[in-house]
Design a protein around this motif. Structure first.
Motif, PDB file in Angstrom:
ATOM      1  N   PRO A 199      -1.548  15.799  31.326  1.00  0.00           N
ATOM      2  CA  PRO A 199      -1.857  14.672  30.480  1.00  0.00           C
ATOM      3  C   PRO A 199      -0.482  14.172  29.848  1.00  0.00           C
ATOM      4  O   PRO A 199       0.033  15.042  29.270  1.00  0.00           O
ATOM      5  CB  PRO A 199      -2.856  15.290  29.544  1.00  0.00           C
ATOM      6  CG  PRO A 199      -2.629  16.906  29.570  1.00  0.00           C
ATOM      7  CD  PRO A 199      -2.122  17.015  30.841  1.00  0.00           C
ATOM      8  N   MET A 200      -0.367  12.968  29.445  1.00  0.00           N
ATOM      9  CA  MET A 200       0.910  12.422  28.832  1.00  0.00           C
ATOM     10  C   MET A 200       0.455  11.216  27.897  1.00  0.00           C
ATOM     11  O   MET A 200       0.179  10.247  28.585  1.00  0.00           O
ATOM     12  CB  MET A 200       1.907  12.187  29.685  1.00  0.00           C
ATOM     13  CG  MET A 200       2.562  13.418  30.444  1.00  0.00           C
ATOM     14  SD  MET A 200       3.942  12.961  31.504  1.00  0.00           S
ATOM     15  CE  MET A 200       3.002  12.416  32.749  1.00  0.00           C
ATOM     16  N   ALA A 201       0.354  11.551  26.676  1.00  0.00           N
ATOM     17  CA  ALA A 201      -0.283  10.235  25.859  1.00  0.00           C
ATOM     18  C   ALA A 201       0.709   9.147  26.085  1.00  0.00           C
ATOM     19  O   ALA A 201       1.674   9.066  26.228  1.00  0.00           O
ATOM     20  CB  ALA A 201      -0.008  10.736  24.590  1.00  0.00           C
ATOM     21  N   GLU A 240      -4.677  13.352  25.109  1.00  0.00           N
ATOM     22  CA  GLU A 240      -5.301  13.959  24.110  1.00  0.00           C
ATOM     23  C   GLU A 240      -6.194  12.982  23.086  1.00  0.00           C
ATOM     24  O   GLU A 240      -5.591  11.817  22.976  1.00  0.00           O
ATOM     25  CB  GLU A 240      -4.184  14.553  22.976  1.00  0.00           C
ATOM     26  CG  GLU A 240      -2.993  13.733  22.611  1.00  0.00           C
ATOM     27  CD  GLU A 240      -1.802  14.423  22.124  1.00  0.00           C
ATOM     28  OE1 GLU A 240      -1.808  15.460  22.541  1.00  0.00           O
ATOM     29  OE2 GLU A 240      -1.120  13.770  21.276  1.00  0.00           O
ATOM     30  N   GLN A 271      -9.373  15.836  27.003  1.00  0.00           N
ATOM     31  CA  GLN A 271      -8.807  16.640  26.207  1.00  0.00           C
ATOM     32  C   GLN A 271      -9.061  16.328  24.796  1.00  0.00           C
ATOM     33  O   GLN A 271      -8.795  15.242  24.437  1.00  0.00           O
ATOM     34  CB  GLN A 271      -7.317  16.883  26.687  1.00  0.00           C
ATOM     35  CG  GLN A 271      -6.588  17.653  25.847  1.00  0.00           C
ATOM     36  CD  GLN A 271      -5.105  17.777  26.095  1.00  0.00           C
ATOM     37  OE1 GLN A 271      -4.518  16.890  25.448  1.00  0.00           O
ATOM     38  NE2 GLN A 271      -4.735  18.763  26.805  1.00  0.00           N
ATOM     39  N   ASN A 330      -6.596  20.864  23.296  1.00  0.00           N
ATOM     40  CA  ASN A 330      -5.009  20.728  23.355  1.00  0.00           C
ATOM     41  C   ASN A 330      -4.481  21.848  22.232  1.00  0.00           C
ATOM     42  O   ASN A 330      -4.800  21.605  21.087  1.00  0.00           O
ATOM     43  CB  ASN A 330      -4.614  19.331  22.754  1.00  0.00           C
ATOM     44  CG  ASN A 330      -3.135  19.268  22.720  1.00  0.00           C
ATOM     45  OD1 ASN A 330      -2.532  20.072  22.256  1.00  0.00           O
ATOM     46  ND2 ASN A 330      -2.711  17.880  23.019  1.00  0.00           N
ATOM     47  N   LYS A 383      -5.162  24.280  26.954  1.00  0.00           N
ATOM     48  CA  LYS A 383      -3.751  24.024  27.294  1.00  0.00           C
ATOM     49  C   LYS A 383      -2.858  24.547  26.374  1.00  0.00           C
ATOM     50  O   LYS A 383      -2.901  24.014  25.119  1.00  0.00           O
ATOM     51  CB  LYS A 383      -3.426  22.677  27.673  1.00  0.00           C
ATOM     52  CG  LYS A 383      -2.124  22.161  28.380  1.00  0.00           C
ATOM     53  CD  LYS A 383      -2.195  21.008  28.948  1.00  0.00           C
ATOM     54  CE  LYS A 383      -0.767  20.484  29.675  1.00  0.00           C
ATOM     55  NZ  LYS A 383       0.354  20.065  28.466  1.00  0.00           N
ATOM     56  N   PHE A 442      10.825  20.010  24.272  1.00  0.00           N
ATOM     57  CA  PHE A 442      11.140  19.905  25.754  1.00  0.00           C
ATOM     58  C   PHE A 442      12.455  20.204  25.918  1.00  0.00           C
ATOM     59  O   PHE A 442      13.048  20.017  27.253  1.00  0.00           O
ATOM     60  CB  PHE A 442      10.816  18.251  26.439  1.00  0.00           C
ATOM     61  CG  PHE A 442       9.426  18.033  26.124  1.00  0.00           C
ATOM     62  CD1 PHE A 442       8.635  18.191  27.102  1.00  0.00           C
ATOM     63  CD2 PHE A 442       9.073  17.188  25.023  1.00  0.00           C
ATOM     64  CE1 PHE A 442       7.082  17.972  27.217  1.00  0.00           C
ATOM     65  CE2 PHE A 442       7.635  16.839  24.967  1.00  0.00           C
ATOM     66  CZ  PHE A 442       6.718  17.096  26.002  1.00  0.00           C
ATOM     67  N   ASN A 499       2.802  25.044  34.322  1.00  0.00           N
ATOM     68  CA  ASN A 499       3.217  23.652  33.958  1.00  0.00           C
ATOM     69  C   ASN A 499       4.744  23.864  33.609  1.00  0.00           C
ATOM     70  O   ASN A 499       4.959  24.865  32.749  1.00  0.00           O
ATOM     71  CB  ASN A 499       2.133  23.054  32.885  1.00  0.00           C
ATOM     72  CG  ASN A 499       2.721  21.680  32.340  1.00  0.00           C
ATOM     73  OD1 ASN A 499       2.846  21.471  31.175  1.00  0.00           O
ATOM     74  ND2 ASN A 499       3.201  20.827  33.375  1.00  0.00           N
ATOM     75  N   ASP A 550       8.661  21.480  34.185  1.00  0.00           N
ATOM     76  CA  ASP A 550       9.832  21.202  35.110  1.00  0.00           C
ATOM     77  C   ASP A 550       9.671  21.070  36.647  1.00  0.00           C
ATOM     78  O   ASP A 550      10.433  21.197  37.116  1.00  0.00           O
ATOM     79  CB  ASP A 550      10.862  22.274  34.822  1.00  0.00           C
ATOM     80  CG  ASP A 550      11.489  22.154  33.305  1.00  0.00           C
ATOM     81  OD1 ASP A 550      11.047  21.442  32.577  1.00  0.00           O
ATOM     82  OD2 ASP A 550      12.053  23.323  32.864  1.00  0.00           O
ATOM     83  N   GLY A 573       3.783  16.639  34.979  1.00  0.00           N
ATOM     84  CA  GLY A 573       3.999  15.781  33.956  1.00  0.00           C
ATOM     85  C   GLY A 573       5.146  14.747  34.169  1.00  0.00           C
ATOM     86  O   GLY A 573       4.831  13.681  35.081  1.00  0.00           O
ATOM     87  N   ARG A 574       6.141  14.808  33.782  1.00  0.00           N
ATOM     88  CA  ARG A 574       7.080  13.853  33.690  1.00  0.00           C
ATOM     89  C   ARG A 574       7.788  13.565  35.291  1.00  0.00           C
ATOM     90  O   ARG A 574       8.277  12.730  35.653  1.00  0.00           O
ATOM     91  CB  ARG A 574       8.604  14.440  32.913  1.00  0.00           C
ATOM     92  CG  ARG A 574       8.125  14.254  31.326  1.00  0.00           C
ATOM     93  CD  ARG A 574       8.958  15.244  30.634  1.00  0.00           C
ATOM     94  NE  ARG A 574       8.893  16.538  30.813  1.00  0.00           N
ATOM     95  CZ  ARG A 574       9.995  17.545  30.527  1.00  0.00           C
ATOM     96  NH1 ARG A 574      10.969  17.253  29.952  1.00  0.00           N
ATOM     97  NH2 ARG A 574       9.685  18.744  31.271  1.00  0.00           N
TER      98      ARG A 574
HETATM   99  C1  LIG Z   1       5.192  11.438  26.657  1.00  0.00           C
HETATM  100  C2  LIG Z   1       4.449  12.712  26.636  1.00  0.00           C
HETATM  101  C3  LIG Z   1       3.026  12.879  26.358  1.00  0.00           C
HETATM  102  C4  LIG Z   1       2.192  14.178  26.316  1.00  0.00           C
HETATM  103  N1  LIG Z   1       0.850  13.925  25.958  1.00  0.00           N
HETATM  104  C5  LIG Z   1       0.312  15.223  26.014  1.00  0.00           C
HETATM  105  C6  LIG Z   1      -0.797  15.142  25.772  1.00  0.00           C
HETATM  106  O1  LIG Z   1      -1.670  14.263  25.245  1.00  0.00           O
HETATM  107  N2  LIG Z   1      -1.619  16.535  25.897  1.00  0.00           N
HETATM  108  C7  LIG Z   1      -1.267  17.557  26.538  1.00  0.00           C
HETATM  109  O2  LIG Z   1      -1.667  18.490  26.564  1.00  0.00           O
HETATM  110  N3  LIG Z   1      -0.020  17.464  26.814  1.00  0.00           N
HETATM  111  C8  LIG Z   1       0.964  16.421  26.557  1.00  0.00           C
HETATM  112  N4  LIG Z   1       2.328  16.503  27.033  1.00  0.00           N
HETATM  113  C9  LIG Z   1       2.878  17.406  27.686  1.00  0.00           C
HETATM  114  C10 LIG Z   1       2.692  17.779  29.072  1.00  0.00           C
HETATM  115  O3  LIG Z   1       1.542  17.587  29.798  1.00  0.00           O
HETATM  116  C11 LIG Z   1       3.234  18.775  29.629  1.00  0.00           C
HETATM  117  O4  LIG Z   1       2.984  20.002  29.315  1.00  0.00           O
HETATM  118  C12 LIG Z   1       4.862  18.659  29.404  1.00  0.00           C
HETATM  119  O5  LIG Z   1       5.514  17.454  29.782  1.00  0.00           O
HETATM  120  C13 LIG Z   1       5.722  19.743  30.371  1.00  0.00           C
HETATM  121  O6  LIG Z   1       5.381  19.512  31.775  1.00  0.00           O
HETATM  122  P1  LIG Z   1       6.525  18.395  32.735  1.00  0.00           P
HETATM  123  O7  LIG Z   1       7.917  19.438  32.747  1.00  0.00           O
HETATM  124  O8  LIG Z   1       5.815  18.627  34.195  1.00  0.00           O
HETATM  125  O9  LIG Z   1       6.593  17.276  32.248  1.00  0.00           O
HETATM  126  C14 LIG Z   1       3.227  15.442  26.960  1.00  0.00           C
HETATM  127  C15 LIG Z   1       4.424  15.173  27.446  1.00  0.00           C
HETATM  128  C16 LIG Z   1       4.982  13.985  27.472  1.00  0.00           C
HETATM  129  C17 LIG Z   1       6.462  13.915  28.061  1.00  0.00           C
END
Ligand SMILES: Cc1cc2nc3c(=O)[nH]c(=O)nc-3n(C[C@H](O)[C@H](O)[C@H](O)COP(=O)(O)O)c2cc1C
Length: 347
Positions: A46-48, A71, A100, A127, A169, A207, A230, A232, A254-255
């Motif tokens: 999830p990424m808001a 979220e 979530q 969350n 999470k 991050f 989760n 990187d 995610g990213r």
């Molecule tokens: C812009 C952005 C928004 C995010 N929003 C949420 C969210 O709403 N809920 C959540 O559990 N994690 C959120 N995260 C965290 C990601 O779900 C993930 O745990 C984090 O980016 C690390 O994973 P990655 O390295 O694959 O990006 C967000 C991350 C980013 C970059």
């Protein structure tokens, strides 16, 4: 709003969108979260502001097997604010769907969980990892990891009102002096949580730095429910590496999925360059189509088109120029689309 598949489709010139496409799971993979069977080990995090219904559906079509909403603030949901209703929107084809919740009040969270279940959530996820100060200062997100006893009571209350699987999470902990992912995970399982996702950075790391995957392995060893790792991961191969190194049964990306949702397609990396390029083009066209179908209102839909097209410029020599043109010169989705294609085809 729970998605409207009857909205008139807006035709965009150019590449044919990838439609009616779905990945066949040629390998055997089984993960059960409560009574739910999950078909693929790799899925979208999830990424808001980014992983709304169109992007989740696209990721699902590429191979991500479990959708997780951004979220959703429990207070906003109970008050039915426009913003929260938009965030809680989903497409009926998103299956299975974890929704979530963000909050720290047991009664409100359990009431919000009931609402989401009624709307169709297959899983309720809590969350416990958001590091943003505006969230943690109100005791929400990763702040829930600070007071394990109080959080146990919250999870117990939600568990009572939740018929669908309940998941959490978490992060590695609050900061390097409070690395308590294992303690929190064990408490959650004893309160009836069905699965856990671990992003092992601490709240204070946000991050920065490398995600310490060892913490995922520590949680895997400590609990007997499925653990999703989760942090990187930017390719299917890296996801397999994370599973091998930590023992987690699934991985959230995610990213690494922004601007490359084909990361969920296990076969993509084995294709030749022409096949990869035409799949990428069809996937991008499908993404824009889904955004405009789901968010037909121009200000929001246009912003989403621009944000995601910007991610698709990753790796292009002219990426900066393309992004600048998108944000300063394009007033309609059609203009944004033709601008992007002009840069893409010249790249
Ligand atoms: C812009 C952005 C928004 C995010 N929003 C949420 C969210 O709403 N809920 C959540 O559990 N994690 C959120 N995260 C965290 C990601 O779900 C993930 O745990 C984090 O980016 C690390 O994973 P990655 O390295 O694959 O990006 C967000 C991350 C980013 C970059």
């Amino acid at each position: 709003m729970s998605g409207d598949s009857t909205v008139t489709e807006r035709q965009l010139p150019g590449w044919r969108p990838l439609r009616g496409h779905s990945i066949s799971f040629v390998y055997s993979f089984h993960m059960r979260i409560g009574n739910l069977e999950i078909e693929s080990p790799v899925r979208l995090a999830p990424m808001a502001g980014l992983t709304n219904a169109p992007f989740r559906l696209l990721a699902q079509e590429c191979g991500s097997a479990l959708n997780t909403s951004e979220e959703i603030d429990a207070v906003g949901l109970l008050r039915q604010t426009d913003r929260t209703e938009q965030i809680a929107g989903f497409h009926p084809d998103e299956k299975p769907l974890a929704m979530q919740l963000l909050g720290n009040d047991a009664e409100m969270l359990s009431e919000a969980a009931e609402i989401l279940q009624e709307r169709g959530a297959d899983i309720i996820d809590i969350n416990m990892g958001c590091p943003m100060p505006k969230i943690t200062k109100n005791g929400k997100g990763s702040a829930l990891m600070r007071d394990v006893e109080a959080t146990a009571k919250i999870l117990r209350r939600i568990r009572q009102s939740c018929q669908v699987p309940l998941t959490i999470k978490i992060r590695g902990g609050w900061d390097k002096h409070h690395l308590n992912a294992v303690e929190v995970a064990q408490m959650a399982v004893s309160e009836g949580v069905d699965a856990i996702t671990v992003h092992p950075r601490t709240r204070s790391q946000r991050f920065a730095g490398r995600a310490p995957w060892e913490i995922i392995g520590d949680v895997v060893e400590a609990v007997d429910v499925p653990v999703t790792g989760n942090g990187d991961v930017t390719s299917y191969g890296m996801a397999e590496q994370m599973m091998a190194e930590t023992g987690c049964v699934s991985v959230m990306i995610g990213r690494g999925a922004l601007g490359q949702p084909w990361v969920f397609n296990r076969e993509y990396e084995s294709w030749d360059a022409d096949r990869q390029r035409s799949y990428r083009e069809a996937t991008i066209a499908r993404h824009v189509e889904l955004i405009l179908k789901f968010f037909p209102d121009v200000p929001f839909g246009l912003l989403q088109v621009k944000r995601h097209l910007s991610y698709y410029t990753r790796g292009m020599a002219t990426a900066r120029d393309c992004r600048r043109t998108l944000f300063t010169e394009c007033d309609t989705p059609e203009e944004a689309w033709s601008t992007f294609r002009r840069f893409w085809e010249a790249a």
